[in-house]
Design a protein around this motif. Structure first.
Motif, mmCIF file in Angstrom:
data_model
loop_
_atom_site.group_PDB
_atom_site.id
_atom_site.type_symbol
_atom_site.label_atom_id
_atom_site.label_comp_id
_atom_site.label_asym_id
_atom_site.label_seq_id
_atom_site.Cartn_x
_atom_site.Cartn_y
_atom_site.Cartn_z
ATOM 1 N N LEU A 203 1.251 4.036 -3.057
ATOM 2 C CA LEU A 203 0.952 5.454 -2.878
ATOM 3 C C LEU A 203 2.123 6.336 -3.291
ATOM 4 N N GLU A 204 3.351 5.915 -2.969
ATOM 5 C CA GLU A 204 4.510 6.742 -3.292
ATOM 6 C C GLU A 204 5.040 6.536 -4.701
ATOM 7 N N GLU B 89 0.828 -1.199 0.000
ATOM 8 C CA GLU B 89 0.000 0.000 0.000
ATOM 9 C C GLU B 89 0.865 1.252 0.000
ATOM 10 N N TRP C 88 -7.110 0.708 -0.695
ATOM 11 C CA TRP C 88 -7.004 1.801 -1.675
ATOM 12 C C TRP C 88 -8.274 2.551 -1.824
#
Length: 182
Positions: A152-153, A148, A182
């Motif tokens: 995101l990054e 996760e 998400w």
């Protein structure tokens, strides 16, 4: 603005000064061009010990930098022909590249690096070995909570450079995890 500068440069006074000198009084966000150039042209060439620079680039990859995630990427780096120093976190802390966060409760010891330095180290590594970067993210993503954070990054970046390898890794995310994360 202060929170953005602190996240960007961590506790490095030279980096903070470079950002503040380049940021105008009416700017809503800190200016980053000069500090990125400073990191690229002064800080990184200042790490003349190649194994330590390799270690810095490699440990810049995990979103959640712990001794376990550092060990994962360092072992993988050695299999890819890089020669990072063993157990580099204390050496990198002494060089001002990472800072140790206090352990809270039963959580493992965590380390952080100024965002501008982390981004430049990641870019430097990606220029030299994109296959390693993709494999490192895939390896770290075996832990769904890390997946996760990685998504995101790095989701867009990985989708662009990773192709089928990244698609295959993310395809294995269980539907239940994807629906709740998400």
């Amino acid at each position: 603005m202060l929170a953005c500068v602190v996240e960007l440069v961590g506790g490095w006074p030279a980096l903070a000064r470079t950002v503040l000198d380049d940021t105008g009084p009416d700017d809503e966000e800190p200016a980053t061009a000069a500090v990125r150039a400073f990191v690229r042209d002064v800080v990184l060439p200042g790490i003349t010990d190649t194994p330590l620079l390799d270690a810095a680039m490699v440990v810049a990859l995990p979103v959640d930098l712990t001794e376990r995630t550092a060990r994962v990427v360092l072992d993988l780096a050695r299999r890819h022909g890089l020669d990072p120093v063993p157990d580099p976190l204390l050496l990198l802390e002494a060089a001002g590249v990472v800072a140790r966060l206090p352990a809270v409760g039963g959580t493992p010891q965590r380390w952080v690096m100024p965002a501008v330095l982390r981004d430049e180290l990641r870019a430097h590594l990606a220029e030299h070995d994109r296959a390693f970067v993709v494999e490192a993210h895939r390896t770290l993503a075996q832990d769904w909570t890390l997946l996760e954070l990685v998504s995101l990054e790095f989701g867009t970046y990985l989708a662009v450079i990773g192709g089928a390898t990244v698609d295959d890794c993310y395809a294995r995310v269980p539907d239940q995890v994807a629906a709740t994360s998400w």
